[in-house]
Design a protein around this motif. Structure first.
Motif, PDB file in Angstrom:
ATOM      1  N   PHE A  81      76.220 -48.842 120.818  1.00  0.00           N
ATOM      2  CA  PHE A  81      76.358 -47.861 121.168  1.00  0.00           C
ATOM      3  C   PHE A  81      75.108 -46.243 121.389  1.00  0.00           C
ATOM      4  O   PHE A  81      75.206 -46.308 122.493  1.00  0.00           O
ATOM      5  CB  PHE A  81      77.937 -46.895 120.641  1.00  0.00           C
ATOM      6  N   GLY A  82      74.743 -46.489 120.623  1.00  0.00           N
ATOM      7  CA  GLY A  82      73.274 -45.706 120.571  1.00  0.00           C
ATOM      8  C   GLY A  82      72.476 -46.660 121.824  1.00  0.00           C
ATOM      9  O   GLY A  82      71.924 -46.043 122.907  1.00  0.00           O
ATOM     10  N   LYS A  83      72.093 -47.451 122.042  1.00  0.00           N
ATOM     11  CA  LYS A  83      71.364 -47.733 122.946  1.00  0.00           C
ATOM     12  C   LYS A  83      72.242 -47.675 124.432  1.00  0.00           C
ATOM     13  O   LYS A  83      71.234 -47.207 125.066  1.00  0.00           O
ATOM     14  CB  LYS A  83      71.553 -49.039 123.225  1.00  0.00           C
ATOM     15  N   ASN A  84      74.031 -47.679 124.516  1.00  0.00           N
ATOM     16  CA  ASN A  84      73.862 -47.265 125.502  1.00  0.00           C
ATOM     17  C   ASN A  84      74.047 -45.770 126.423  1.00  0.00           C
ATOM     18  O   ASN A  84      73.810 -45.226 126.998  1.00  0.00           O
ATOM     19  CB  ASN A  84      75.489 -48.297 125.766  1.00  0.00           C
ATOM     20  N   VAL A  85      74.084 -45.334 124.981  1.00  0.00           N
ATOM     21  CA  VAL A  85      73.812 -43.701 125.654  1.00  0.00           C
ATOM     22  C   VAL A  85      73.363 -43.436 125.798  1.00  0.00           C
ATOM     23  O   VAL A  85      72.890 -42.497 126.458  1.00  0.00           O
ATOM     24  CB  VAL A  85      74.855 -42.731 123.838  1.00  0.00           C
ATOM     25  N   ILE A  86      71.778 -43.746 125.126  1.00  0.00           N
ATOM     26  CA  ILE A  86      70.315 -44.013 125.508  1.00  0.00           C
ATOM     27  C   ILE A  86      70.349 -43.746 126.978  1.00  0.00           C
ATOM     28  O   ILE A  86      69.255 -43.127 127.601  1.00  0.00           O
ATOM     29  CB  ILE A  86      69.627 -44.183 124.671  1.00  0.00           C
ATOM     30  N   SER A  87      70.622 -45.254 127.391  1.00  0.00           N
ATOM     31  CA  SER A  87      70.722 -45.529 128.208  1.00  0.00           C
ATOM     32  C   SER A  87      71.038 -44.343 129.501  1.00  0.00           C
ATOM     33  O   SER A  87      70.859 -44.195 130.963  1.00  0.00           O
ATOM     34  CB  SER A  87      70.849 -46.952 128.897  1.00  0.00           C
ATOM     35  N   ALA A  88      72.308 -44.306 129.315  1.00  0.00           N
ATOM     36  CA  ALA A  88      72.869 -43.415 129.872  1.00  0.00           C
ATOM     37  C   ALA A  88      72.498 -42.119 130.593  1.00  0.00           C
ATOM     38  O   ALA A  88      72.705 -41.288 131.718  1.00  0.00           O
ATOM     39  CB  ALA A  88      74.643 -43.419 130.121  1.00  0.00           C
ATOM     40  N   PHE A  89      72.375 -41.271 129.403  1.00  0.00           N
ATOM     41  CA  PHE A  89      71.305 -40.113 129.673  1.00  0.00           C
ATOM     42  C   PHE A  89      69.426 -40.610 130.415  1.00  0.00           C
ATOM     43  O   PHE A  89      69.329 -39.248 130.797  1.00  0.00           O
ATOM     44  CB  PHE A  89      70.809 -39.682 127.933  1.00  0.00           C
ATOM     45  N   LYS A  90      69.425 -41.607 130.250  1.00  0.00           N
ATOM     46  CA  LYS A  90      68.321 -41.624 131.493  1.00  0.00           C
ATOM     47  C   LYS A  90      68.620 -41.322 132.582  1.00  0.00           C
ATOM     48  O   LYS A  90      68.190 -41.193 133.766  1.00  0.00           O
ATOM     49  CB  LYS A  90      67.860 -42.835 131.388  1.00  0.00           C
ATOM     50  N   VAL A  91      69.644 -41.552 132.861  1.00  0.00           N
ATOM     51  CA  VAL A  91      70.163 -41.313 134.439  1.00  0.00           C
ATOM     52  C   VAL A  91      70.887 -40.138 135.176  1.00  0.00           C
ATOM     53  O   VAL A  91      71.326 -39.320 136.193  1.00  0.00           O
ATOM     54  CB  VAL A  91      71.807 -43.024 134.831  1.00  0.00           C
ATOM     55  N   ARG A  92      71.944 -39.179 133.858  1.00  0.00           N
ATOM     56  CA  ARG A  92      72.160 -38.241 134.247  1.00  0.00           C
ATOM     57  C   ARG A  92      72.460 -37.644 132.426  1.00  0.00           C
ATOM     58  O   ARG A  92      72.426 -38.009 131.413  1.00  0.00           O
ATOM     59  CB  ARG A  92      74.234 -38.766 133.554  1.00  0.00           C
ATOM     60  N   PRO A  93      71.421 -36.446 132.372  1.00  0.00           N
ATOM     61  CA  PRO A  93      70.669 -35.745 131.198  1.00  0.00           C
ATOM     62  C   PRO A  93      71.998 -34.884 131.138  1.00  0.00           C
ATOM     63  O   PRO A  93      72.085 -34.389 129.655  1.00  0.00           O
ATOM     64  CB  PRO A  93      69.808 -35.289 132.258  1.00  0.00           C
ATOM     65  N   VAL A 140      81.990 -41.013 119.041  1.00  0.00           N
ATOM     66  CA  VAL A 140      81.339 -39.545 119.743  1.00  0.00           C
ATOM     67  C   VAL A 140      81.206 -38.980 118.663  1.00  0.00           C
ATOM     68  O   VAL A 140      80.449 -37.789 118.942  1.00  0.00           O
ATOM     69  CB  VAL A 140      82.220 -38.669 120.858  1.00  0.00           C
ATOM     70  N   LYS A 141      81.705 -37.951 118.284  1.00  0.00           N
ATOM     71  CA  LYS A 141      82.207 -37.006 116.745  1.00  0.00           C
ATOM     72  C   LYS A 141      80.719 -37.375 116.220  1.00  0.00           C
ATOM     73  O   LYS A 141      80.223 -36.596 115.365  1.00  0.00           O
ATOM     74  CB  LYS A 141      83.392 -37.322 116.333  1.00  0.00           C
ATOM     75  N   LEU A 142      80.618 -38.739 115.630  1.00  0.00           N
ATOM     76  CA  LEU A 142      79.764 -39.364 114.837  1.00  0.00           C
ATOM     77  C   LEU A 142      78.472 -39.085 115.656  1.00  0.00           C
ATOM     78  O   LEU A 142      77.032 -38.198 115.265  1.00  0.00           O
ATOM     79  CB  LEU A 142      79.724 -40.397 114.270  1.00  0.00           C
ATOM     80  N   LEU A 143      77.446 -39.016 117.418  1.00  0.00           N
ATOM     81  CA  LEU A 143      76.864 -38.931 117.886  1.00  0.00           C
ATOM     82  C   LEU A 143      76.591 -37.600 117.395  1.00  0.00           C
ATOM     83  O   LEU A 143      75.110 -36.434 117.395  1.00  0.00           O
ATOM     84  CB  LEU A 143      76.926 -39.411 118.902  1.00  0.00           C
ATOM     85  N   GLU A 144      77.635 -35.640 117.600  1.00  0.00           N
ATOM     86  CA  GLU A 144      77.560 -35.025 117.334  1.00  0.00           C
ATOM     87  C   GLU A 144      77.124 -34.453 116.054  1.00  0.00           C
ATOM     88  O   GLU A 144      76.056 -34.069 115.971  1.00  0.00           O
ATOM     89  CB  GLU A 144      78.918 -34.535 118.205  1.00  0.00           C
ATOM     90  N   LEU A 145      77.940 -35.330 115.065  1.00  0.00           N
ATOM     91  CA  LEU A 145      77.863 -34.540 114.005  1.00  0.00           C
ATOM     92  C   LEU A 145      76.001 -35.345 113.268  1.00  0.00           C
ATOM     93  O   LEU A 145      75.374 -34.469 112.451  1.00  0.00           O
ATOM     94  CB  LEU A 145      78.406 -35.530 113.230  1.00  0.00           C
ATOM     95  N   SER A 146      75.437 -35.709 114.327  1.00  0.00           N
ATOM     96  CA  SER A 146      74.959 -36.633 113.931  1.00  0.00           C
ATOM     97  C   SER A 146      73.515 -36.201 114.712  1.00  0.00           C
ATOM     98  O   SER A 146      71.765 -35.964 114.325  1.00  0.00           O
ATOM     99  CB  SER A 146      73.833 -38.140 113.710  1.00  0.00           C
ATOM    100  N   GLU A 147      73.352 -34.701 115.995  1.00  0.00           N
ATOM    101  CA  GLU A 147      72.823 -34.295 116.726  1.00  0.00           C
ATOM    102  C   GLU A 147      72.286 -35.570 117.223  1.00  0.00           C
ATOM    103  O   GLU A 147      71.095 -35.143 117.788  1.00  0.00           O
ATOM    104  CB  GLU A 147      72.290 -33.489 115.634  1.00  0.00           C
ATOM    105  N   PHE A 148      71.914 -36.730 117.343  1.00  0.00           N
ATOM    106  CA  PHE A 148      72.029 -37.452 118.062  1.00  0.00           C
ATOM    107  C   PHE A 148      72.211 -36.754 119.677  1.00  0.00           C
ATOM    108  O   PHE A 148      71.574 -37.415 120.671  1.00  0.00           O
ATOM    109  CB  PHE A 148      72.394 -38.800 117.936  1.00  0.00           C
ATOM    110  N   ILE A 149      73.473 -36.272 119.984  1.00  0.00           N
ATOM    111  CA  ILE A 149      73.635 -36.068 121.405  1.00  0.00           C
ATOM    112  C   ILE A 149      74.513 -34.286 120.376  1.00  0.00           C
ATOM    113  O   ILE A 149      74.746 -33.551 119.876  1.00  0.00           O
ATOM    114  CB  ILE A 149      74.912 -36.495 122.105  1.00  0.00           C
TER     115      ILE A 149
END
Length: 230
Positions: free
Chosen positions: A110-122, A154-163
């Motif tokens: 999920f980390g890899k896919n989220v990073i890839s998605a943000f390459k297209v949509r900031p 998404v919550k995990l990514l938010e808690l870790s400030e990944f996003i």
């Protein structure tokens, strides 16, 4: 495993236990590992985490699947990353702990896919992220249980400030991760009308002008220091 379908459904978080409480499960495993306990089961962890045995058991598959728990004979143990994460937090190094967690999560599906998605949509909303994760998860059916599990990621990514949330309430990728995003330069041919695009095992024909328009609309114009080209 070799021979398995690349689109096999991924293990998702147990949606009935809040992500903050699931982190207590990892902490309990970390404590027991440091105390020298082996073959730890959900029954050993439940009283330390303050969560029922049934709910602890239901949570373990996801954490094992992303490498924060490891199998040990008939039980589990905290991985080295998990132990170090909680060691840093114990000594007040919250920034170092969460940076370590972000680095680990960046290697997950999920980390890899989220990073890839943000390459297209900031910038993306929570619903955008859920759609990205749902597609990548291989989930056959979209239902409330799946969506709640994806929301937990998404919550995990938010808690870790990944996003991180911007002023408009949408999410952006942590700039710490933008600096390590690896990308490949693609130059579209000017003398062709269409281009073949391969995504996983699927091939598509795309009109070059339509692809250019998509990139101009959704892409982020990057500074040279933001990416490292392969």
């Amino acid at each position: 495993m070799a021979g398995q379908n690349a689109k096999e459904e991924k293990a998702l978080p147990f949606e009935r236990v809040k992500m903050e409480k699931q982190l207590n499960i990892l902490k309990a495993f970390s404590v027991l590992r440091k105390e020298g306990e082996t073959n730890v089961s959900y029954k050993d962890v439940a009283p330390l985490a303050g969560i029922s045995e049934t709910n602890v058991s239901a949570c373990l598959r996801f954490w094992y699947s992303i490498g924060l728990l490891e199998k040990e004979n008939r039980g589990y143990r905290a991985s080295d990353v998990t132990v170090e994460f909680f060691r840093k937090r114990e000594w007040g190094d919250e920034d170092g702990a969460w940076s370590l967690m972000r680095s680990h999560l960046a290697k997950t599906w999920f980390g890899k896919n989220v990073i890839s998605a943000f390459k297209v949509r900031p910038s993306m909303s929570e619903d955008d992220l859920i759609n990205v994760l749902g597609s990548a998860s291989g989930a056959v059916k979209r239902d409330n249980t799946i969506v709640r599990s994806l929301r937990a990621i998404v919550k995990l990514l938010e808690l870790s400030e990944f996003i991180v949330k911007d002023e408009e309430g949408n999410f952006r990728l942590n700039q710490e991760l933008m600096k390590v995003v690896r990308s490949r330069e693609v130059k579209l041919p000017e003398d062709k009308d269409v281009i073949k695009v391969i995504i996983g095992e699927d091939s598509f024909i795309v009109e070059i002008e339509a692809l250019k328009e998509f990139v101009r609309k959704h892409g982020k114009r990057l500074a040279k220091e933001e990416t490292v080209l392969e």
